[in-house]
Design an enzyme around this catalytic site. Structure first.
Site, mmCIF file in Angstrom:
data_model
loop_
_atom_site.group_PDB
_atom_site.id
_atom_site.type_symbol
_atom_site.label_atom_id
_atom_site.label_comp_id
_atom_site.label_asym_id
_atom_site.label_seq_id
_atom_site.Cartn_x
_atom_site.Cartn_y
_atom_site.Cartn_z
ATOM 1 N N HIS A 278 64.125 1.640 -21.290
ATOM 2 C CA HIS A 278 63.943 1.868 -19.854
ATOM 3 C C HIS A 278 63.596 3.348 -19.669
ATOM 4 C CE1 HIS A 278 65.402 2.328 -15.661
ATOM 5 N NE2 HIS A 278 65.269 1.022 -15.555
ATOM 6 N N ASP B 287 72.588 2.413 -24.497
ATOM 7 C CA ASP B 287 72.341 2.077 -23.090
ATOM 8 C C ASP B 287 72.797 0.625 -22.918
ATOM 9 O OD1 ASP B 287 71.320 1.076 -20.758
ATOM 10 O OD2 ASP B 287 69.331 1.967 -20.986
ATOM 11 N N GLN C 226 72.275 -3.477 -19.611
ATOM 12 C CA GLN C 226 71.997 -4.919 -19.571
ATOM 13 C C GLN C 226 72.905 -5.724 -20.494
ATOM 14 O OE1 GLN C 226 70.052 -6.315 -17.442
ATOM 15 N NE2 GLN C 226 68.866 -4.589 -16.672
ATOM 16 N N LYS D 155 75.345 -3.531 -11.812
ATOM 17 C CA LYS D 155 74.785 -4.640 -12.597
ATOM 18 C C LYS D 155 75.878 -5.564 -13.121
ATOM 19 C CE LYS D 155 70.811 -1.949 -14.185
ATOM 20 N NZ LYS D 155 69.614 -2.445 -13.498
ATOM 21 N N CYS E 262 60.281 -0.492 -15.044
ATOM 22 C CA CYS E 262 60.670 0.862 -15.495
ATOM 23 C C CYS E 262 60.586 0.965 -17.019
ATOM 24 C CB CYS E 262 62.071 1.233 -15.028
ATOM 25 S SG CYS E 262 62.229 1.284 -13.267
HETATM 26 N N1 PMP Z 1 68.739 0.981 -18.711
HETATM 27 C C1 PMP Z 1 68.404 -0.299 -18.602
HETATM 28 C C2 PMP Z 1 68.186 -1.116 -19.831
HETATM 29 C C3 PMP Z 1 68.263 -0.869 -17.329
HETATM 30 O O1 PMP Z 1 67.911 -2.150 -17.207
HETATM 31 C C4 PMP Z 1 68.485 -0.068 -16.182
HETATM 32 C C5 PMP Z 1 68.344 -0.617 -14.789
HETATM 33 N N2 PMP Z 1 67.221 -1.406 -14.589
HETATM 34 C C6 PMP Z 1 68.848 1.274 -16.367
HETATM 35 C C7 PMP Z 1 68.982 1.751 -17.643
HETATM 36 C C8 PMP Z 1 69.108 2.189 -15.227
HETATM 37 O O2 PMP Z 1 70.208 1.783 -14.497
HETATM 38 P P1 PMP Z 1 70.592 2.502 -13.115
HETATM 39 O O3 PMP Z 1 69.343 2.453 -12.272
HETATM 40 O O4 PMP Z 1 71.688 1.656 -12.574
HETATM 41 O O5 PMP Z 1 71.005 3.884 -13.426
#
Ligand code: PMP
Length: 410
Positions: free
Chosen positions: A130, A207, A210, A233, A369
């Site tokens: 991401h 990270d 997910q 999430k 993203c």
């Molecule tokens: N890493 C991953 C794999 C994600 O899916 C996301 C959110 N789509 C993020 C980081 C970022 O999370 P946040 O916007 O809640 O900081």
């Protein structure tokens, strides 16, 4: 493993009625919410926790001698202990509350980067990251001249572990890698990756944005050095997230932001910093969200990951099967976890998403993203359906019928 129908889900997992928003309609149709990778809906207990704290407790934490402040502080620190237990950290000193995964990773990039990385030092990331696990390293690159090395993926959407093993050099300082891809649904073998990195004396940041909502997390069993996730999430509120860090690293890292609560003593000549984890929590934290996050984690623990994983896995397998019957269906990634990315024929992902929305079906469209991953796949974007513990077989059927209807319009 059979897929639970609405009724069985009601009895065996969590009542859908625990999530009030799921009973609303959009465009006069029942809401089918399949954008859980972006954010999950909130159970009543989380909504109640927020309301209750503002109604009965609200006061700034760690600052007041008065009753309310002490009660708010107790709730905030109990929330930290709940997070600690949830991810099996050694101590609450290793649990830093942040605004979310993004802030957690930025904290590590800035602070670990400041303490341990110099010009020419290397960080390894992967092609399926991401943006929040790419751009913080690029900012550090601009500031300090570090080098970003990228582990490629295979055509199946898995990490190329052979290539990864070749990326370590004497200058590698950190490996930062997602546990589960938010686009491909790949569950990466993080335990093996951590072992590989540690064999090179390289610490690892996971990270877990997910993965934490879908599978049990045990930072000690994993032996990761850092782990980041977002409250929203995992059925918790927005604006709160977690950075887990091994004490041995956090102790040596400088503060990320300066301000109230992160200090020991302040004078214009010299300032000392607070102990862990407060050194990394400058300013008034979102203590209400922290309490509500703890209620979300209790809620998830109450159901248990065995049941959650079984349900979500069966749902994902069923959805892949049903979707694969649609002419022109192209999947991206293995969908090990509750994420299915796809395109249908020549229909643009945005058109498909927009028309599904008119049928009451919420999916995500676009690059998710993860633009470098889109470049690797040679596409601009996908449609993504992502599941949570409250989704049902009937909702998957609605998605499949919806796509078929849209397909016939083109
Ligand atoms: N890493 C991953 C794999 C994600 O899916 C996301 C959110 N789509 C993020 C980081 C970022 O999370 P946040 O916007 O809640 O900081």
């Amino acid at each position: 493993m059979s897929v639970k129908s609405d009724t069985a889900l009601e009895q065996e997992l969590a009542p859908r009625s625990s999530f009030p928003i799921l009973s609303r309609s959009v465009y006069g149709r029942p809401l089918v919410y399949l954008d859980n990778g972006a954010t999950t809906q909130k159970p009543q207990c989380v909504i109640d926790a927020i309301t209750d704290e503002y109604l009965n407790v609200n006061a700034n934490v760690h600052r007041g001698v008065h009753y309310l402040s002490q009660e708010a502080t107790r709730l905030y620190e109990e929330a930290r202990a709940t997070v600690q237990a949830f991810i099996h950290a050694r101590s609450t000193a290793e649990i830093v509350f942040t605004r979310g995964t993004t802030e957690s990773i930025n904290l590590v990039a800035a602070s670990f980067g400041e303490a341990f990385m110099r010009e020419g030092d290397e960080v390894i990331v992967t092609e399926m990251e991401h943006h929040s696990n790419i751009v913080p390293w690029q900012l550090l690159q601009a500031r300090k001249g570090i080098v970003i090395r990228v582990c490629p993926i295979t055509d199946e959407g898995r990490l190329n572990l052979e290539a990864l093993s070749q990326l370590f050099t004497p200058k590698t300082r950190l490996l930062a890698c997602t546990h589960v891809s938010n686009v491909l649904g790949t569950v990466n073998p993080v335990q093996d990756i951590i072992r590989m990195a540690h064999a090179h004396d390289v610490p690892v940041l996971i990270d877990a944005a997910q993965s934490v909502p879908h599978m049990a997390a045990d930072v000690q069993a994993l032996d990761c050095d850092f782990l980041a996730f977002s409250g929203h999430k995992v059925y918790g509120p927005t604006g709160i997230g977690v950075l887990y860090g091994k004490e041995q690293w956090l102790e040596k890292m400088p503060p990320y932001m300066g301000g109230g609560e992160m200090i020991g003593k302040v004078s214009f000549e010299h300032t000392t910093f607070n102990v862990l984890p407060y050194k990394f929590e400058a300013g008034t934290p979102d203590y209400v969200a922290a309490t509500a996050l703890a209620r979300a984690l209790d809620f998830v623990s109450g159901i248990g990951f065995e049941a959650i994983e079984a349900h979500e896995h069966a749902l994902t397998v069923y959805a892949r099967e049903q979707l694969s019957q649609i002419p022109g269906m192209r999947f991206f990634g293995p969908s090990d976890d509750a994420v299915i990315s796809f395109l249908v024929g020549n229909i643009h992902h945005l058109d498909l998403g927009t028309l599904l929305d008119r049928l009451g079906i919420a999916v995500r469209t676009g690059h998710h993203c993860a633009e470098p991953l889109m470049h690797r796949l040679g596409i601009e974007g996908t449609v993504r359906a992502s599941f949570a513990l409250y989704n049902t077989k009937e909702e998957v059927d609605a998605l499949v019928q919806g796509i078929d209807r849209v397909r016939k319009m083109f």
